[in-house]
Design a protein around this motif. Structure first.
Motif, PDB file in Angstrom:
ATOM      1  N   LEU A 216       0.793  -1.242   0.073  1.00 42.59           N
ATOM      2  CA  LEU A 216      -0.092  -0.203   0.115  1.00 42.59           C
ATOM      3  C   LEU A 216       0.983   1.077  -0.128  1.00 42.59           C
ATOM      4  O   LEU A 216       1.911   0.752  -0.004  1.00 42.59           O
ATOM      5  N   ARG A 217      -0.211   2.414  -0.276  1.00 37.35           N
ATOM      6  CA  ARG A 217       0.341   3.692  -0.248  1.00 37.35           C
ATOM      7  C   ARG A 217       0.080   4.561   1.190  1.00 37.35           C
ATOM      8  O   ARG A 217      -0.756   3.866   1.794  1.00 37.35           O
ATOM      9  N   ALA A 218       1.369   5.244   1.650  1.00 32.23           N
ATOM     10  CA  ALA A 218       1.216   5.269   2.975  1.00 32.23           C
ATOM     11  C   ALA A 218       1.704   7.037   3.357  1.00 32.23           C
ATOM     12  O   ALA A 218       2.754   7.212   2.748  1.00 32.23           O
ATOM     13  N   GLN A 219       1.481   7.389   4.232  1.00 39.13           N
ATOM     14  CA  GLN A 219       2.488   9.123   4.482  1.00 39.13           C
ATOM     15  C   GLN A 219       1.749   9.213   6.320  1.00 39.13           C
ATOM     16  O   GLN A 219       0.683   8.790   7.075  1.00 39.13           O
ATOM     17  N   HIS A 220       3.112   9.277   6.969  1.00 42.33           N
ATOM     18  CA  HIS A 220       3.394   8.977   8.134  1.00 42.33           C
ATOM     19  C   HIS A 220       4.002  11.210   9.013  1.00 42.33           C
ATOM     20  O   HIS A 220       4.755  11.104   8.610  1.00 42.33           O
ATOM     21  N   LEU A 221       2.840  10.896   9.794  1.00 40.03           N
ATOM     22  CA  LEU A 221       3.677  12.652  10.030  1.00 40.03           C
ATOM     23  C   LEU A 221       3.230  12.652  11.565  1.00 40.03           C
ATOM     24  O   LEU A 221       2.488  12.187  12.038  1.00 40.03           O
ATOM     25  N   PHE A 222       4.827  13.278  11.387  1.00 41.77           N
ATOM     26  CA  PHE A 222       4.576  13.699  13.066  1.00 41.77           C
ATOM     27  C   PHE A 222       4.531  15.075  13.378  1.00 41.77           C
ATOM     28  O   PHE A 222       4.955  15.456  13.181  1.00 41.77           O
ATOM     29  N   GLY A 223       4.053  15.038  14.921  1.00 39.59           N
ATOM     30  CA  GLY A 223       3.947  16.651  15.919  1.00 39.59           C
ATOM     31  C   GLY A 223       4.399  16.365  17.028  1.00 39.59           C
ATOM     32  O   GLY A 223       3.571  15.361  17.624  1.00 39.59           O
ATOM     33  N   ASN A 224       4.228  17.427  17.936  1.00 40.00           N
ATOM     34  CA  ASN A 224       3.914  17.752  19.128  1.00 40.00           C
ATOM     35  C   ASN A 224       4.881  16.723  19.912  1.00 40.00           C
ATOM     36  O   ASN A 224       4.480  16.449  20.440  1.00 40.00           O
ATOM     37  N   MET A 225       5.983  16.788  19.639  1.00 37.53           N
ATOM     38  CA  MET A 225       6.683  15.665  19.692  1.00 37.53           C
ATOM     39  C   MET A 225       8.183  16.532  21.746  1.00 37.53           C
ATOM     40  O   MET A 225       8.198  18.276  21.319  1.00 37.53           O
ATOM     41  N   THR A 226       8.059  15.722  21.990  1.00 42.68           N
ATOM     42  CA  THR A 226       8.772  16.045  22.987  1.00 42.68           C
ATOM     43  C   THR A 226       9.703  14.991  23.748  1.00 42.68           C
ATOM     44  O   THR A 226       9.323  14.257  23.369  1.00 42.68           O
ATOM     45  N   VAL A 227      11.152  15.836  23.773  1.00 43.73           N
ATOM     46  CA  VAL A 227      12.140  14.819  24.307  1.00 43.73           C
ATOM     47  C   VAL A 227      12.852  14.798  25.543  1.00 43.73           C
ATOM     48  O   VAL A 227      12.850  16.207  25.257  1.00 43.73           O
TER      49      VAL A 227
ATOM     50  N   ASP B   3      13.796   8.974  26.088  1.00 41.59           N
ATOM     51  CA  ASP B   3      12.237   8.844  25.909  1.00 41.59           C
ATOM     52  C   ASP B   3      12.268   9.742  24.822  1.00 41.59           C
ATOM     53  O   ASP B   3      12.005  11.886  24.430  1.00 41.59           O
ATOM     54  N   SER B   4      11.023   9.729  24.197  1.00 37.10           N
ATOM     55  CA  SER B   4      10.701  11.147  23.327  1.00 37.10           C
ATOM     56  C   SER B   4       8.726  10.157  23.346  1.00 37.10           C
ATOM     57  O   SER B   4       8.465   9.300  23.579  1.00 37.10           O
ATOM     58  N   VAL B   5       7.965  11.120  22.627  1.00 29.73           N
ATOM     59  CA  VAL B   5       6.709  11.021  22.405  1.00 29.73           C
ATOM     60  C   VAL B   5       6.587  12.207  21.322  1.00 29.73           C
ATOM     61  O   VAL B   5       6.723  12.875  21.063  1.00 29.73           O
ATOM     62  N   ALA B   6       5.869  11.619  20.271  1.00 32.04           N
ATOM     63  CA  ALA B   6       5.278  12.177  19.089  1.00 32.04           C
ATOM     64  C   ALA B   6       4.575  12.461  18.925  1.00 32.04           C
ATOM     65  O   ALA B   6       3.568  10.915  19.017  1.00 32.04           O
ATOM     66  N   ALA B   7       2.747  12.814  19.007  1.00 31.32           N
ATOM     67  CA  ALA B   7       1.396  12.844  17.916  1.00 31.32           C
ATOM     68  C   ALA B   7       2.212  11.871  16.512  1.00 31.32           C
ATOM     69  O   ALA B   7       3.159  12.513  15.758  1.00 31.32           O
ATOM     70  N   VAL B   8       1.296  10.981  15.734  1.00 35.94           N
ATOM     71  CA  VAL B   8       1.023  10.661  14.836  1.00 35.94           C
ATOM     72  C   VAL B   8      -0.083  10.580  14.378  1.00 35.94           C
ATOM     73  O   VAL B   8      -0.904  10.364  14.556  1.00 35.94           O
TER      74      VAL B   8
END
Length: 156
Positions: free
Chosen positions: A66-77, A85-90
């Motif tokens: 399949l085709r996919a697109q993964h977008l990350f934001g609101n990241m904390t490290v 450790d990191s947390v990222a919205a996807v």
């Protein structure tokens, strides 16, 4: 935050972006620059997958068709010496076919990652995906569910 800490945060963010790029472009070799050899992934269904080769094989089974697109934001490290450790919205869009017809699955949630500083740079040792909502047909990722004999947890 010191300049060294800022550099570490940036390197980890770049590794997470490489992860998304690798998934979207199907550049499986690029995952070597993201995963430690002992990586463990927990996609929220079935048992965790352990080891880089097994994790990459699992990802390929799910995304090769399949085709996919993964977008990350609101990241904390958060960096603690050689660990982080990191947390990222996807937000991930998956486009494929189900029963011979066009189908999509969009997922939103968060990636929780543990990182280790290795001689070759920061590498993920554990990745956990917590999906908060799916929109569309989950069968788009049928390889994931069929191969693992698992069903997804219900959306909250």
């Amino acid at each position: 935050m010191s300049d060294a800490d800022k550099s570490d945060v940036d390197e980890i963010a770049q590794a997470l972006y490489r992860y998304a790029r690798a998934l979207d472009r199907k550049d499986w070799a690029l995952l070597d620059s993201v995963f430690a050899s002992e990586i463990v992934t927990d996609w929220g269904i079935g048992a965790p997958v352990e080891g880089r080769a097994a994790v990459v094989a699992n990802i390929r089974r799910n995304l090769d068709h399949l085709r996919a697109q993964h977008l990350f934001g609101n990241m904390t490290v958060t960096v603690r010496g050689d660990d982080a450790d990191s947390v990222a919205a996807v937000r991930a869009m998956h486009v494929g076919t189900v029963d011979g017809k066009h189908a999509t699955l969009e997922a939103i949630g968060e990636y929780f990652c543990a990182w280790k500083r290795l001689p070759e740079g920061w590498r993920a040792t554990h990745i956990r995906l917590a999906v908060t909502a799916n929109i569309g047909d989950r069968r788009v990722l049928s390889a994931h569910f069929a191969d693992r004999g698992a069903t997804s947890r219900p959306d909250p």
